[in-house]
Design an enzyme around this catalytic site. Structure first.
Site, PDB file in Angstrom:
ATOM      1  N   LYS A   1      -6.164  19.676  -1.899  1.00  0.00           N
ATOM      2  CA  LYS A   1      -6.279  18.467  -1.067  1.00  0.00           C
ATOM      3  C   LYS A   1      -5.111  18.370  -0.087  1.00  0.00           C
ATOM      4  O   LYS A   1      -5.308  18.120   1.099  1.00  0.00           O
ATOM      5  CB  LYS A   1      -6.292  17.221  -1.961  1.00  0.00           C
ATOM      6  CG  LYS A   1      -6.067  15.922  -1.203  1.00  0.00           C
ATOM      7  CD  LYS A   1      -6.044  14.715  -2.105  1.00  0.00           C
ATOM      8  CE  LYS A   1      -4.721  14.397  -2.747  1.00  0.00           C
ATOM      9  NZ  LYS A   1      -3.770  13.639  -1.916  1.00  0.00           N
ATOM     10  N   ASN A   2      -3.903  18.566  -0.601  1.00  0.00           N
ATOM     11  CA  ASN A   2      -2.725  18.325   0.237  1.00  0.00           C
ATOM     12  C   ASN A   2      -2.468  19.439   1.252  1.00  0.00           C
ATOM     13  O   ASN A   2      -1.565  19.325   2.075  1.00  0.00           O
ATOM     14  CB  ASN A   2      -1.496  18.072  -0.635  1.00  0.00           C
ATOM     15  CG  ASN A   2      -1.585  16.715  -1.309  1.00  0.00           C
ATOM     16  OD1 ASN A   2      -2.455  15.906  -0.982  1.00  0.00           O
ATOM     17  ND2 ASN A   2      -0.698  16.468  -2.260  1.00  0.00           N
TER      18      ASN A   2
ATOM     19  N   CYS B   1      -1.406   5.753  -1.901  1.00  0.00           N
ATOM     20  CA  CYS B   1      -1.103   5.381  -3.286  1.00  0.00           C
ATOM     21  C   CYS B   1       0.144   4.497  -3.328  1.00  0.00           C
ATOM     22  O   CYS B   1       1.135   4.784  -2.657  1.00  0.00           O
ATOM     23  CB  CYS B   1      -0.840   6.630  -4.135  1.00  0.00           C
ATOM     24  SG  CYS B   1      -2.327   7.456  -4.697  1.00  0.00           S
TER      25      CYS B   1
ATOM     26  N   ARG C   1       7.555   4.172   0.614  1.00  0.00           N
ATOM     27  CA  ARG C   1       7.018   5.200   1.496  1.00  0.00           C
ATOM     28  C   ARG C   1       7.172   4.848   2.987  1.00  0.00           C
ATOM     29  O   ARG C   1       6.192   4.637   3.708  1.00  0.00           O
ATOM     30  CB  ARG C   1       5.554   5.505   1.149  1.00  0.00           C
ATOM     31  CG  ARG C   1       5.388   5.860  -0.315  1.00  0.00           C
ATOM     32  CD  ARG C   1       4.003   6.298  -0.663  1.00  0.00           C
ATOM     33  NE  ARG C   1       3.756   7.696  -0.353  1.00  0.00           N
ATOM     34  CZ  ARG C   1       2.578   8.286  -0.504  1.00  0.00           C
ATOM     35  NH1 ARG C   1       1.551   7.608  -0.930  1.00  0.00           N
ATOM     36  NH2 ARG C   1       2.429   9.560  -0.204  1.00  0.00           N
TER      37      ARG C   1
ATOM     38  N   ASP D   1      10.408   6.311   8.635  1.00  0.00           N
ATOM     39  CA  ASP D   1      11.569   6.507   9.502  1.00  0.00           C
ATOM     40  C   ASP D   1      11.790   7.983   9.884  1.00  0.00           C
ATOM     41  O   ASP D   1      12.180   8.294  11.016  1.00  0.00           O
ATOM     42  CB  ASP D   1      12.831   5.950   8.820  1.00  0.00           C
ATOM     43  CG  ASP D   1      13.034   6.515   7.420  1.00  0.00           C
ATOM     44  OD1 ASP D   1      12.034   6.636   6.682  1.00  0.00           O
ATOM     45  OD2 ASP D   1      14.178   6.833   7.055  1.00  0.00           O
TER      46      ASP D   1
ATOM     47  N   ASP E   1       3.910  15.257  -8.203  1.00  0.00           N
ATOM     48  CA  ASP E   1       2.468  15.081  -8.393  1.00  0.00           C
ATOM     49  C   ASP E   1       1.988  15.566  -9.757  1.00  0.00           C
ATOM     50  O   ASP E   1       0.796  15.432 -10.080  1.00  0.00           O
ATOM     51  CB  ASP E   1       1.686  15.805  -7.281  1.00  0.00           C
ATOM     52  CG  ASP E   1       1.831  15.104  -5.943  1.00  0.00           C
ATOM     53  OD1 ASP E   1       2.351  13.982  -5.905  1.00  0.00           O
ATOM     54  OD2 ASP E   1       1.424  15.708  -4.918  1.00  0.00           O
TER      55      ASP E   1
ATOM     56  N   ARG F   1     -10.215  10.607  -5.336  1.00  0.00           N
ATOM     57  CA  ARG F   1      -9.468  10.976  -4.118  1.00  0.00           C
ATOM     58  C   ARG F   1      -8.961  12.415  -4.208  1.00  0.00           C
ATOM     59  O   ARG F   1      -8.771  13.056  -3.176  1.00  0.00           O
ATOM     60  CB  ARG F   1      -8.263  10.051  -3.933  1.00  0.00           C
ATOM     61  CG  ARG F   1      -8.641   8.624  -3.638  1.00  0.00           C
ATOM     62  CD  ARG F   1      -7.423   7.817  -3.348  1.00  0.00           C
ATOM     63  NE  ARG F   1      -6.681   8.381  -2.226  1.00  0.00           N
ATOM     64  CZ  ARG F   1      -5.502   7.956  -1.792  1.00  0.00           C
ATOM     65  NH1 ARG F   1      -4.927   6.948  -2.403  1.00  0.00           N
ATOM     66  NH2 ARG F   1      -4.907   8.518  -0.778  1.00  0.00           N
TER      67      ARG F   1
HETATM   68  C1  EPZ Z   1       3.147  14.343   0.133  1.00  0.00           C
HETATM   69  O1  EPZ Z   1       3.300  12.969   0.467  1.00  0.00           O
HETATM   70  C2  EPZ Z   1       1.933  14.425  -0.748  1.00  0.00           C
HETATM   71  N1  EPZ Z   1       0.781  13.959  -0.007  1.00  0.00           N
HETATM   72  C3  EPZ Z   1       2.152  13.593  -1.997  1.00  0.00           C
HETATM   73  O2  EPZ Z   1       1.032  13.759  -2.840  1.00  0.00           O
HETATM   74  C4  EPZ Z   1       3.391  14.101  -2.726  1.00  0.00           C
HETATM   75  O3  EPZ Z   1       3.642  13.280  -3.835  1.00  0.00           O
HETATM   76  C5  EPZ Z   1       4.595  14.086  -1.782  1.00  0.00           C
HETATM   77  O4  EPZ Z   1       4.289  14.828  -0.570  1.00  0.00           O
HETATM   78  C6  EPZ Z   1       5.841  14.682  -2.393  1.00  0.00           C
HETATM   79  O5  EPZ Z   1       5.589  15.988  -2.810  1.00  0.00           O
HETATM   80  C7  EPZ Z   1       0.110  14.800   0.767  1.00  0.00           C
HETATM   81  O6  EPZ Z   1       0.470  15.947   0.948  1.00  0.00           O
HETATM   82  C8  EPZ Z   1      -1.123  14.290   1.404  1.00  0.00           C
HETATM   83  P1  EPZ Z   1       7.093  12.793   1.400  1.00  0.00           P
HETATM   84  P2  EPZ Z   1       4.293  12.523   1.608  1.00  0.00           P
HETATM   85  O7  EPZ Z   1       7.162  12.352   2.809  1.00  0.00           O
HETATM   86  O8  EPZ Z   1       4.348  13.543   2.649  1.00  0.00           O
HETATM   87  C9  EPZ Z   1      10.471   9.460   1.543  1.00  0.00           C
HETATM   88  C10 EPZ Z   1      -0.764  13.046  -4.179  1.00  0.00           C
HETATM   89  O9  EPZ Z   1      -0.775  12.482  -5.295  1.00  0.00           O
HETATM   90  N2  EPZ Z   1      10.230   9.289   2.976  1.00  0.00           N
HETATM   91  O10 EPZ Z   1       7.484  14.200   1.069  1.00  0.00           O
HETATM   92  O11 EPZ Z   1       3.884  11.146   1.953  1.00  0.00           O
HETATM   93  C11 EPZ Z   1       9.325   8.998   0.676  1.00  0.00           C
HETATM   94  O12 EPZ Z   1       9.338   7.601   0.515  1.00  0.00           O
HETATM   95  C12 EPZ Z   1       0.202  12.607  -3.101  1.00  0.00           C
HETATM   96  O13 EPZ Z   1      -1.515  13.969  -3.860  1.00  0.00           O
HETATM   97  C13 EPZ Z   1      11.106   8.509   3.695  1.00  0.00           C
HETATM   98  O14 EPZ Z   1      12.075   7.967   3.161  1.00  0.00           O
HETATM   99  O15 EPZ Z   1       5.657  12.478   0.803  1.00  0.00           O
HETATM  100  C14 EPZ Z   1       9.589   9.760  -0.608  1.00  0.00           C
HETATM  101  O16 EPZ Z   1      10.581   9.091  -1.334  1.00  0.00           O
HETATM  102  C15 EPZ Z   1       0.894  11.323  -3.416  1.00  0.00           C
HETATM  103  N3  EPZ Z   1      10.880   8.349   5.035  1.00  0.00           N
HETATM  104  C16 EPZ Z   1      10.163  11.088  -0.103  1.00  0.00           C
HETATM  105  O17 EPZ Z   1      10.587  10.843   1.251  1.00  0.00           O
HETATM  106  C17 EPZ Z   1       9.818   8.933   5.664  1.00  0.00           C
HETATM  107  O18 EPZ Z   1       9.682   8.746   6.875  1.00  0.00           O
HETATM  108  C18 EPZ Z   1       9.186  12.244  -0.080  1.00  0.00           C
HETATM  109  O19 EPZ Z   1       7.973  11.821   0.525  1.00  0.00           O
HETATM  110  C19 EPZ Z   1       8.957   9.755   4.925  1.00  0.00           C
HETATM  111  C20 EPZ Z   1       9.174   9.921   3.570  1.00  0.00           C
END
Ligand code: EPZ
Length: 430
Positions: A22-23, A126, A131, A134, A317, A409
């Site tokens: 999916k991802n 989710c 999330r 920035d 995940d 999902r």
């Molecule tokens: C991806 O989400 C995945 N989603 C998530 O899988 C996964 O948990 C996550 O990466 C971490 O591996 C998809 O690929 C569709 P991040 P993403 O930006 O990209 C913070 C699932 O269950 N952050 O790597 O949204 C954020 O809050 C899903 O399949 C900021 O602070 O995750 C988090 O603490 C859920 N500012 C950390 O970075 C930003 O602008 C990592 O999030 C962006 C993110």
């Protein structure tokens, strides 16, 4: 609303075909907005999130056709989908669509790169933490974009002549912000270097697809990615990589129930850290010609401590699923979540099945119990919901998981895959 009913107690034996990730599929689909040519993706899983993104891409002008002839892969069916976006007809991604799935926010990268502007609603997804976005804003601003937030929307505009290649080091690793910046930079003027980039296999898969489309991306899979901008991208044909989270989930299910299962069509190297944790918990894992074999016969489940981390660390995940497994260990384990601050909502639901878990900040202490007992439980997010299924597979009696739309999902035909291996799992529609 659908529920999943599990009658615990059976071992798993057989073959589970692993779907496309999916991802990986989601960012690959979004990359189709970068070209007026056709991007064909093979091995696309049939999931609610994919269907939702199809609607969103259609809204931007993509013509999407799902191949009538499904590709047979073991007992599963992967789909081939063609995406053609000759013209972007709308550069706005509205709240009604984006609020349902965070990844849909990522259209901001291609829209900005190709059309010079994008108006995208702040995302949903989710509820596992605040999330923020920035990092996306800072990354795109580094490429010269002007970004304003107005009434829940991000309005982004590229300079006249397009985005400009730049060097930007993310202060924190983000999978989504890496995807977006990589896509945006493919059509920028000059060279972009992304520092502290996410190294997840899905980032590599996107880079490979972009390169097949004519982009010049190097370094994906390391923390420094370099993108030399090109003037246009073409179509391509690309196969979505196997789902490492689905792989790890079923490996943990087998470790939980005992038994012997081949996870077909997957690749152990996508999840070394997680497989090592499952081995330490007592399961045997060996590579086979078509995937991996997971078995646990006799011995109990040992307690194992894990800390989630960006790739190649233990994936967030798989944290909920591993906690499900640890509820039945013969000792005390600790699981620390470092990626999302609110990803422990499964704890209270696992407790309903008799698990003994205490939370202290970002660490859960799990005291293994000799038995779990079936109960009605509620899915709170995608991975949390499947941890309840894993626990339900060994709980005495019936476990009913409500709000299974979370499960739909991200897990393709879960009840069928488990049932074929001997589990008693059925979908109940009220
Ligand atoms: C991806 O989400 C995945 N989603 C998530 O899988 C996964 O948990 C996550 O990466 C971490 O591996 C998809 O690929 C569709 P991040 P993403 O930006 O990209 C913070 C699932 O269950 N952050 O790597 O949204 C954020 O809050 C899903 O399949 C900021 O602070 O995750 C988090 O603490 C859920 N500012 C950390 O970075 C930003 O602008 C990592 O999030 C962006 C993110």
């Amino acid at each position: 609303m659908d529920r999943i009913r599990i009658t615990g107690g059976n071992e798993l034996h057989g073959i589970i075909p692993i779907s496309g990730a999916k991802n990986a599929a989601l960012p690959l689909m979004i990359a189709s907005l970068l070209t007026d040519d056709t991007l064909t993706l093979e091995n696309v899983p049939h999931l609610a999130d994919v269907e939702q993104l199809i609607r969103i891409l259609g809204n931007h002008g993509a013509d999407i056709s799902v191949n009538g002839r499904r590709e047979r892969q073991g007992e599963s069916y992967a789909r081939t989908i063609h995406f053609t976006c000759r013209n972007i007809v709308d550069t706005t991604a509205p709240y009604e669509l984006v609020s349902k799935m965070r990844a849909s926010f990522w259209v901001i990268g291609p829209l900005l790169a190709r059309e010079g502007r994008a108006r995208v609603s702040l995302p949903g997804g989710c509820a596992i933490g605040t999330r923020p976005v920035d990092l996306f804003i800072e990354g795109l601003a580094a490429l010269g974009a002007n970004i304003e937030i107005d009434s829940g929307y991000i309005n982004a505009t590229a300079p006249t002549g397009g985005l400009i290649g730049a060097r930007y080091v993310f202060p924190k690793v983000s999978v989504g912000a890496t995807h977006v910046m990589m896509m945006a930079a493919t059509l920028a003027n000059g060279t972009t270097t992304i520092g502290n980039a996410a190294r997840e296999p899905e980032v590599v898969d996107l880079a490979n697809c972009l390169n097949a489309m004519g982009a010049k991306v190097t370094g994906a899979g390391t923390s420094t990615i370099t993108i030399e901008g090109v003037t246009s991208l073409s179509g391509a044909r690309h196969r979505v990589l196997p789902d490492r989270i689905e792989t790890g989930t079923y490996a943990m299910a087998v470790a939980m129930t005992g038994g012997d299962v081949i996870l077909e069509g997957t690749d152990a190297s996508l999840l070394d850290t997680a497989l090592e944790a499952i081995r330490r918990a007592g399961a045997e894992i060996t590579p086979t010609e078509t995937g991996i074999r997971v078995y646990r016969n006799g011995g109990g489940i040992k307690p194992v401590d894990v800390v989630t981390d960006p790739f190649p660390g233990f994936p967030t995940d798989l944290q909920a699923q591993f906690m499900g497994l640890m509820t039945r260990s013969n000792g005390v384990s600790h699981i620390t979540e470092t990626i999302f601050e609110n990803r422990f909502m499964h704890v209270q639901e696992l407790a309903r099945l008799g698990a003994r878990i205490t939370l202290s900040g970002q660490t859960a202490k799990i005291e293994g119990v000799p038995r779990l007992k079936g109960a009605p439980v509620m899915a709170t997010d995608l991975r949390a919901s499947v941890s309840l299924v894993i626990a339900g597979l060994v709980a005495e009696g019936d476990t009913t998981v409500s709000r299974v739309y979370h499960l739909d999902r991200g897990f393709e035909r879960l009840e069928e895959k488990l049932t074929r291996c001997g589990a008693i799992v059925e979908r109940v529609t009220d």
